[in-house]
Design an enzyme around this catalytic site. Structure first.
Site, PDB file in Angstrom:
ATOM      1  N   SER A 118       3.813  -0.442  -3.502  1.00  0.00           N
ATOM      2  CA  SER A 118       3.736  -1.550  -2.561  1.00  0.00           C
ATOM      3  C   SER A 118       4.286  -2.845  -3.152  1.00  0.00           C
ATOM      4  O   SER A 118       4.529  -3.800  -2.432  1.00  0.00           O
ATOM      5  CB  SER A 118       2.284  -1.771  -2.113  1.00  0.00           C
ATOM      6  OG  SER A 118       1.524  -2.271  -3.177  1.00  0.00           O
ATOM      7  N   LYS A 155      -1.340  -7.254  -5.037  1.00  0.00           N
ATOM      8  CA  LYS A 155      -0.519  -7.931  -4.027  1.00  0.00           C
ATOM      9  C   LYS A 155      -0.287  -9.387  -4.433  1.00  0.00           C
ATOM     10  O   LYS A 155      -0.987  -9.932  -5.287  1.00  0.00           O
ATOM     11  CB  LYS A 155      -1.238  -7.917  -2.667  1.00  0.00           C
ATOM     12  CG  LYS A 155      -1.505  -6.520  -2.086  1.00  0.00           C
ATOM     13  CD  LYS A 155      -0.259  -5.904  -1.506  1.00  0.00           C
ATOM     14  CE  LYS A 155      -0.574  -4.550  -0.885  1.00  0.00           C
ATOM     15  NZ  LYS A 155      -1.081  -3.559  -1.886  1.00  0.00           N
TER      16      LYS A 155
END
Lengths: 197, 197
Positions: A118, A155
Site C-alpha cells: 500500500s 500510511k
DNA sequence: CACTATAAAGAACGAACGTTCTGTTGTCAA
DNA sequence: TTGACAACAGAACGTTCGTTCTTTATAGTG
C-alpha cells in the site's frame, strides 16, 4: 536451583532496562548494581534461571546477551526494539541493526516487518522492515504506523476538512478515514530492505 | 614510542582480517595469535600506534574497536564494509548495521550511499544506503553496482541481443549499453533508508 | 667493529572476574 | 517451636587480563 518465578520477573524487568541502552559489557559485579543486590553468586543464579527460561544466553566469551524474545512480552508480537543488537527474521537470514541515533530513546523504537504494497509509491515494499519510533502524535506528512481495526497499518498522515486521514501511497488502495479518534502507534524513521540471494 | 611505519601496515592488514569477522572480544593474548607474535606488550605497542594513526580506538571498557577509516583505504571512498559495526554518515545521524547473513563474506560487502533517482521505480531513493556484495559477475535481473565512466551506478542488469545492458528503474533515464566489457562492482543485497526527524 | 635504533620476548604484579562453597537471614507451615 | 526452604551475603580460590619493566635479538650505520 529453582524455577523461574515472580521474583525473577522483577529482575527480568531491571535487566530489560539495562539492556535497553547498555554502554558496557555486563559483569556479575556491575549487574549487582543493576539488580540492587550485593551477591555475585546470586546474580549468577538469577541469570542462569533467566537463560533457562529462554530470555538470555551466553556468548562463547561468557557474556550474557539478550535473546530475541527478551523484549517481546512488552511489545506487539511482530515488533522488536532497536537501539541494541536484535535479530529480526525478515524472510531468509537474520538482520542485525543498531541505530546510534535511536539509542537515546531505545525503548521507543521498534522494527516492524511491512506487509502488503500500500506504500509502494513511497518506495516501501512488501517485506521491508520499518524502523518505527513509538509516539502517540505525529505531523501531517509523516509516515505513521496506525492501529486500524486492531491491526498495524503504514500510511502517510494527512488532514482533510479538519480531520486526520491515512493516505496510502498506492492508487489501488483507499484512503482511510477513521471514525473518532485516530490511534497512532508510531512514526516511520527508517527502512531496511533485504534482497534474496 | 615510534610512529606508524611500514611494519605496522602489515599488522593493520592482519587486524583488518581479524575484525572482518571477529567472533570474540579481542584480548592482548588473542591478538598475539592474530599478529603471529608472542609478546603481549608488543601487541599493546602496536595497537597504541594504530590508534594514534586513527585506525582504532578504545571503548570505555578498554576494548579495541576499529574506527570508520579502518577499512577505508582498501575500498572506494564512499564505500564502507558491512559485517561489523561501522558508522555510515547518511545525511543526519549515524547508522550502524550488522548483517549476520553477510558475516560469512564480510570483506566483500560494502555500504554505498545512493545518489539520484534512477532506480526510484524499484523503491530505491536518493539518499538510501545500498548494501552491496562485491562480485565480478551477476545474473540477469539482479540490481548491480556497475562502474561506468569511472563512476558507481546502480542499475538492473539485463541482456539485449546477447549483450549486457544496464536498465534504470525510471522512465526519465536512458538504458546504458556499455561498449566492450561491462565492469561490475557488486550486487545489491540490501537497502537502508533513514527518514529525517 | 662498535654503536644504536628497532622489534620482540618474557617475567612480574595487581586488579578484575567467574566460580564454588558456606553462612545468614526471613518466612511460613506443621 | 521447630524444620524447611527461598533469598540472599560473603569469603575464598584460581584464572585471566592489562600494565610495566627488563632483557634479548636483529639490522643498519658510521
Amino acid at each position: 536451583m529453582t524455577d523461574f518465578n515472580s521474583k525473577d520477573a522483577e529482575y527480568l524487568s531491571k535487566l530489560q532496562d539495562y539492556y535497553a541502552n547498555w554502554k558496557s559489557i555486563p559483569s556479575y559485579a556491575s549487574l549487582c548494581e543493576v539488580f540492587g543486590i550485593a551477591s555475585k553468586s546470586w546474580v549468577k543464579a538469577i541469570l542462569t534461571r533467566l537463560s533457562e527460561a529462554g530470555f538470555i544466553e551466553r556468548t562463547p566469551d561468557g557474556i550474557w546477551v539478550p535473546m530475541r524474545q527478551f523484549f517481546a512480552r512488552s511489545l506487539a508480537e511482530s515488533a522488536v526494539p532497536a537501539g541494541m543488537p536484535v535479530s529480526v527474521n525478515s524472510g531468509q537470514g537474520e538482520l542485525f541493526v543498531i541505530d546510534e541515533m535511536l539509542i537515546d530513546t531505545p525503548s521507543k523504537t521498534t522494527l516492524i516487518p511491512v506487509k502488503g504494497d500500500s506504500m509502494i509509491e513511497a518506495g516501501i515494499h512488501d517485506g521491508d522492515v520499518a524502523v518505527v519510533e513509538k509516539r502517540m502524535s505525529a505531523n501531517v506528512g509523516d509516515i505513521v504506523v496506525a492501529i486500524v481495526d486492531s491491526e498495524f497499518t503504514l500510511k502517510t498522515l494527512d488532514k482533510e476538512r479538519g480531520k486526520f486521514i491515512l493516505r496510502p501511497a498506492n492508487q489501488a488502495y483507499p484512503v482511510i478515514r477513521p471514525q473518532g479518534m485516530l490511534e497512532i502507534f508510531g512514526v516511520l524513521v527508517g527502512l531496511i530492505r533485504k534482497y534474496r540471494k
